[in-house]
Each structure stands twice: as C-alpha cells, then as structure tokens.
Write a protein that holds these residues in place. Sequence first.
Motif, short mmCIF file in Angstrom:
data_model
loop_
_atom_site.label_atom_id
_atom_site.label_comp_id
_atom_site.label_asym_id
_atom_site.label_seq_id
_atom_site.Cartn_x
_atom_site.Cartn_y
_atom_site.Cartn_z
N MET A 28 9.22 30.93 3.77
CA MET A 28 9.37 30.14 4.99
C MET A 28 8.21 29.17 5.22
O MET A 28 8.38 28.13 5.83
CB MET A 28 9.48 31.07 6.20
CG MET A 28 10.87 31.59 6.41
SD MET A 28 12.07 30.31 6.67
CE MET A 28 12.14 30.31 8.44
N PHE A 29 7.03 29.55 4.74
CA PHE A 29 5.89 28.70 5.00
C PHE A 29 5.96 27.41 4.21
O PHE A 29 5.36 26.42 4.58
CB PHE A 29 4.59 29.46 4.68
CG PHE A 29 3.39 28.83 5.28
CD1 PHE A 29 3.20 28.87 6.64
CD2 PHE A 29 2.44 28.22 4.49
CE1 PHE A 29 2.08 28.27 7.21
CE2 PHE A 29 1.32 27.63 5.06
CZ PHE A 29 1.14 27.67 6.42
N LYS B 171 13.65 25.93 8.64
CA LYS B 171 13.15 26.87 9.64
C LYS B 171 14.06 26.84 10.86
O LYS B 171 14.42 27.87 11.42
CB LYS B 171 11.73 26.48 10.08
CG LYS B 171 10.64 26.92 9.15
CD LYS B 171 9.30 26.67 9.80
CE LYS B 171 8.20 26.75 8.79
NZ LYS B 171 6.91 26.33 9.32
N GLU C 181 12.37 34.88 3.55
CA GLU C 181 11.33 34.72 4.59
C GLU C 181 9.95 34.47 3.98
O GLU C 181 9.11 33.80 4.55
CB GLU C 181 11.30 35.94 5.50
CG GLU C 181 11.94 35.72 6.86
CD GLU C 181 11.24 34.69 7.71
OE1 GLU C 181 10.03 34.84 7.93
OE2 GLU C 181 11.88 33.74 8.16
N SER C 182 9.70 35.04 2.79
CA SER C 182 8.39 34.84 2.20
C SER C 182 8.18 33.38 1.80
O SER C 182 7.06 32.95 1.58
CB SER C 182 8.22 35.73 0.97
OG SER C 182 9.19 35.38 0.02
N LYS D 210 -3.12 29.37 -1.44
CA LYS D 210 -2.62 30.26 -0.39
C LYS D 210 -3.24 31.64 -0.67
O LYS D 210 -2.63 32.52 -1.26
CB LYS D 210 -1.09 30.31 -0.43
CG LYS D 210 -0.49 28.97 -0.08
CD LYS D 210 1.00 28.93 -0.28
CE LYS D 210 1.53 27.54 0.01
NZ LYS D 210 1.24 26.58 -1.07
N LEU E 190 16.50 29.80 12.52
CA LEU E 190 16.43 30.17 13.94
C LEU E 190 17.76 29.92 14.64
O LEU E 190 17.85 30.01 15.87
CB LEU E 190 15.31 29.39 14.64
CG LEU E 190 13.88 29.73 14.20
CD1 LEU E 190 12.89 28.71 14.76
CD2 LEU E 190 13.49 31.11 14.64
N LYS F 24 2.30 17.21 14.21
CA LYS F 24 2.42 18.67 14.25
C LYS F 24 3.80 19.11 14.73
O LYS F 24 4.28 20.15 14.33
CB LYS F 24 1.35 19.25 15.16
CG LYS F 24 0.01 19.41 14.45
CD LYS F 24 -0.95 20.12 15.33
CE LYS F 24 -2.30 20.26 14.63
NZ LYS F 24 -3.34 20.68 15.54
N ALA G 267 -0.14 12.92 10.33
CA ALA G 267 -0.57 14.25 10.79
C ALA G 267 0.19 14.72 12.02
O ALA G 267 -0.40 15.16 13.00
CB ALA G 267 -2.07 14.22 11.08
#
Lengths: 359, 440
Positions: free
Chosen positions: B81-82, B89, B78-79, B154, B93, B280, B278
């Motif tokens: 995941m970003f 992701k 999970e750390s 980060k 889920l 999202k 760009a």
Amino acid sequence: MKGLTHFSVGAALATCFPQAVDMALENYSVILALGGVFGILPDTLDFKLAMFLEENDYVIDPASSEYLKDPRDMKTIDPQKIADKMAQAIDQAWKTGKLIKLQLHTVQMGGDLWRHYEVSYDTKNNEVVIEIGPVVTMSQVPTEFPGIPRDFKERATAKTACNILQTQSQASRIDIFNGPSFGYMKKEGGVEIIFLPWHRQWSHSPLAGVAFGLLGWLLMSGITGSLRTGAIYGLIIALGFISHIICDLTGFMGANLLWPFRKTRTEGFHFLKASNPIANLLMVYASGLLIIWNLNYFSPKPIFQLYWMEYFGFFLILPAALLIVLARRFAKKEKEEASRIRAEEEVAESEEEFIADTR
Amino acid sequence: MNFLILLPYILLGTLFAAVISLVPALHIFSVANIIVFYYLRLAGIFPGDTFPVFMMSMLVTWSIINTLPALFLGAPDESAMFIVLPGQKYMMLGKGYEAAVLSGIGALGAIIVLGLMTPVTFKIFPVIRSLLVPHMAWILTLIIAYILMSEWPKATLRPKTKLGRAIDGWKSCGAGILTFILSGILGIFIMSKPYIPIEKAFMNIVPAFVGLYALPWVITNIISKSEIPPQYISRSVSVDYNLIGRGTFAGMLGGSFAALMPVVTGGIGGLLAGHATAQKDERIFIISQGASKTAYYVGAFLLFFVPYLSHLRRGGMAWMVSPLYTAYGITDYCLALATIALSGGLGFLLLLPLSRFTINIITKFDYRIVSLVTTFIVFAMIGGMVGLRGIFVMIVAGGIGLIPVLFHSRRMNCMGVLLVPITLNMIGIGPAVVRLLGLI
C-alpha cells in the motif's frame, strides 16, 4: 528542500560555466549532469549510508517485553515505561554532558498492520509525552484490531530533571517502516533535543563539498589530460554540493557548517519549511529558466534575443509574484473555512450540552 | 472538411476507445498499431481528414477512461500500500468511484489548459525544443541519475549491526537499481539485435513494454489474496477549484515536459512534477495524475499538428499516423483542438457510467479471473502480432518487471529499457557497449 529542488539548482549552476555548456554541446559530455548529481548527493549520503552507521545509546522497541504491561501480550504497550526511559536518557545527557542518542522502533502487529504512537516534548513542564494510538494499515489509516478499538488513545508523561530545549515543536508520529532517532545534548540551561542526529552532519559540510571538488579535479585532469578542464569538473561538483547546503539553510534544521571542527548543526534561517510546495516549485522553475537562459546565451547561435531583465522579469518575477499572491489568498480562505467549521462545531457541542443539561 | 462529416468519426473513435479502455493491459498504441496495419487494406473507410480525427478522439477518450482498469482491477496487497498510488488507496477504502471522478476532472483540466496553452505551444515550445534537443545527452543522463538517486531505502533499522541495517535498508532501492540495469540490458539487446521481421519492426519494443508493465500486474492480481472492498458511489466529490487548479497545474507541468522531450514518458514526467510541486493532498495527486496522462498522450499528438514545430513526431500515435497523414497550417491544429474538446467532454461523461459499470463487474466477477482472462488476451495479442519470439521477450521482460513488485521498489525503473540504450547512443558509447556485450 526537496530532492528535485537540490538536483535542479545543482544542474542550473553547472550551466553557468560556458566551457561546460560547450563541452556538452560539442562532445556530448555529461559534465552538466554532475551539477545535479552532486546537488542531491548530501541527502543520498545521509539516507543511504549515514542512517545505517549510527550507533545508539538507547534503543526502544515498544513491542519488547520491557515496555509491555503484560509481557506476553504486545497489545499492552505501556506508554509510561517508554516515557520513563526517554526521560532517563535526557537526564543522562544532563548529568554526563555527553551526547546521548536514542532510537525508537515501530511496532508491527501483523504482515501489514502497525501500532501508531506519538512522541512529543513539553518544554513548559519539562516532560516527555507518549501517546499510544490505534492499529493502522500501511496507508496509515486506523483500523479495528481485536482488543484495540479504532479510536484507542493512552497517554503518559515523564518529568525530566532538567529543562528541555527544543527547536522543533511538532510531535513525531511513529507507525510504518522505521521510527525516528533523537540526540540529547547538554546546553546552557537544559538539554537540547536533536531530531535525527545523523542527518545533515558531515555530509552537509562545505568542507566535504570542497573535498569532492578536489577529487573530481584530480580525477578528471588525469582522464582529460588538462588541468583546466579538470578544474571545471571540480568546480561544478563543489558548487552543486555546496548549493545543497545553502538551500537547506533556508529552513529550520540547518547543517553542520563547521565539520569536522564542530559536531553540531548550525541552525537554519527559519525562512521556510523544507517541504513548502511553493518554495520548492519556484526554485525548480527558476532553475529551469536559468538553464534555458544559459544554454541560449552560451550557444554559438542563440535562438532568442532578450535582455536578461526582460527574460527573468517576464518569465520569473511576474509568474512568481502571481503564484505567491494566489497561494496566500487560498491559504487565507482555507484558514477562514477551518475556523468557520470549528466555530460551527463548538456551537453544536454547546447546544448538545445545553440539551443534555436541561433534560 | 465539413465538421459534420468529421463528427461521426469523432463519436465512433470516442465510443470505440471507451470500450477498449476497459480491457486491462490493452494499450491504445497496440490498438492503433492494428488500425494502421489495416488502414491500407481498408482504404476508403477514412476519407480526407477523418483518420487523424478518429485517432485523436480515440487517444483522448482512452487517456480519460483507461484509469478504470488500473484503479479497480487488482487489489494491492496491504504490504504494498505504501508504494501504490493514492488512487488504489482510495479504492481500498471503498472510494474508487471518487478517485475515478477526480482523475477525470484532472484530464478535463488538462484539455482546457492544452487549448489555453496554444500561444505557448506556438511561440515558446519551438524555442525550448530547439535549445534542449542538442543537449539531450546530458539531460537524459540527469533524468536517469534522478530516477536512481531519489529512491530512498525502506529500512526498519532493526538489525543490530551496521552492515545488517544497510543490507536491510538497501533491499528495495538495490532491487530498483537492478531492475534499471536489467531492463537497460534488455533494451540494448532489443534495439541492437532485431528479433522480428523488418515489416513488423515498429512493434519491436511492444512485447518488452507489455512484459515489464502489464504482465507483472496481472500475475500479481492472480496470486493476490486481497479482496476488493465494497465501493461507495458518491453523488458528489469533495474538491474545490483550488485543489483542481493545483492538481491540474502539477499534472500539466510533468505531462507537457514529457510530451515535449524525446524519450521522456508520462510516468517520468509525473514523477518529476510530483516532486517539484510537493503536493501532500491525495486528491491533488490523483487529479495531477489524470492531468499528466492526458497532457502527455494528447499533448504529444497535438504537437504533430503545430505548424511551427515542423510536424513533430512525439509519442507513438504521431509516429504511426505520420506516414499516412500530414497536417497543414493552423486549420488542422484548430480541428485537432476541437476534436480534443469534443471527445474529452464525451469521454468524461462516459467515465461516470463506465465507473459504475466496472464496479458492478468487480462485484459480480472475481478480479483474479478477469486478470487470468487478460493474461490469455495479452499472450494471444503478442503471439498474433509479433510471434513466438515476441512472447519470449515478453516473458523475459515480465521476469524483470516482477522485481520491483516483489521488493517494493519503483516500477519506473523499468524505463531503463528505453533510457539506457538511447542515452548510451547519445553520449556516443552505445556501439562500444553493444560490442562489449558481443551483439556485433
């Protein structure tokens, strides 16, 4: 604008110098790349340097005992205490007339879990609004946590002694990595909220661009032994840097145009949001077209022969117009679809209420 | 050549690629290498134009289906995941099937656009390429500068001192720069000091790539404590033509740039396209990655068939096929397009059951065990093809490849292995650097 947009604009402007194109072609010089590098440099200076140098008057760490209802339980964050502290900072700015800076921290609940909270300013009622939310994962998805349900919400407000003036109406969502900082500055009629006070200050001033250009000129004149060649390097560096500031002025936040004579940012022209995908795409595309045009135009043996109006009309104006029309059409459709869904939900809700009332 | 003779080879290539696409860390170019190696020994197996057709159908299918191991085999901590792609992701889920379908839709979109782009490919690409190739030195420098400058720290901003905050923030992007430099030095070593026999020189870079990209992935999987959540097989995906169009457009932008420009890979193209457009919405991102991968791999090989580009060799497949086959005229280009359309359609149809099959596998077998088996396959493959020296290079590269995984920086920094030596040579300082490192 996005980093790639600044980067492409800087590189495209560099290709407007025929001598630089010659140097790139004949001597394999990387002079044209400098346009791109200095085009993105203002943001690099901010996010890789200025952000760390900022000293704040207030630091709010919601996980510290000062902001907890039960000092031993970090699940019990008290939104009222945060709102009160922020209102206190605003009042201090109003009373002292000084710029007051405040940093908000994130709340890490475990190796990979974070507490979500939101900060907004209600300019009608002059209130700071804090909303504590659920625990979220690194992908910002709400998750169950012992004692904190997935739909958790707790709100608190604190009144300020002065009017709140703010240029940005969106709430700040805080969860993963780092939190935002705010500057509070006394203005006529109230205190202005400055989002990320360290951003777009000295690094986004034309004077800094000129200084970098002069440094580049001196350095490259020394290396190449030619003042003229050095001047081209200097011009490309300064132009790339200043193009970044001009692009940023199309948005809302603006830039500090008069640093070091002024400490505040000049507001942007509010033409578009910095993250606007169509604007960013078109700028990158137009930069690419300009690069190709210049490389061909300044080449000893041009590969295509087109009049500039034909070239930019056919390859830029036409596709750009088509893209804008299509984007607007889709945006309109999306809006209609969203309002249709909202209307359906409202009808369903009224029906449920009606059934509940009649039982 | 009669299309009916070619058809079995298209089907064979598609089915063969469908199987190898499911093997984690097995790159299509490694398989193509083996096929080319045995092609001369097995003369007669591929009569006439069947060889490029077989290779093209393999490449197309692999570009569509190879998303599956990347998507399902390996649950990111999970750390991390970003920094993982939205596809993973989605998988975390329980929506991995949906991500696979979205990626496949992107690939199909790219195939359609590749066909529609024929006039551009014939008329505009040759012009752009002729203009830009003499300028590659500064263009590659520009790309390197962007890769390094666009990775933001980060930071937590928690340390009390300015220096403490800077060190905390610079950990990730500093690790990114270190990865780029180390992989660049590795690239210089490999390219200037051949370590394998001359007859296997075409495999020079393979161990480094496997080490930089595949090895850290399987190692991370083996030591990972995360569990793959149950996957939901949806009957439909939430997507409309608007999203498909935007995703395909973004993917095509990056994929075609990478396909056209020397040294630029699909990953770099994807990064540039993602930043340029760009977008999202995560669905658009997944579609664009599917489109970009197909546009890069298939588009680059398709350029080999374009008569106006003098049989351009862009990408590994074109380099491998070129000594054995030469395309002539527009007929061969049309044949390549027809192969792409047919194997692309079949590949997409196969993607759906194969996604369900993969989900079935990961629910029955621990992905850590699958990753362990993959590690043995990787070692056996490199050992068999390149020898012990290849394994040594792979392990060194694996060490470098682990830095971005451990420090949560971009794995794309590993591209220094190609970008650094080639750019240094292009700007004319390559030999000086090689001398400085004591390699000559």
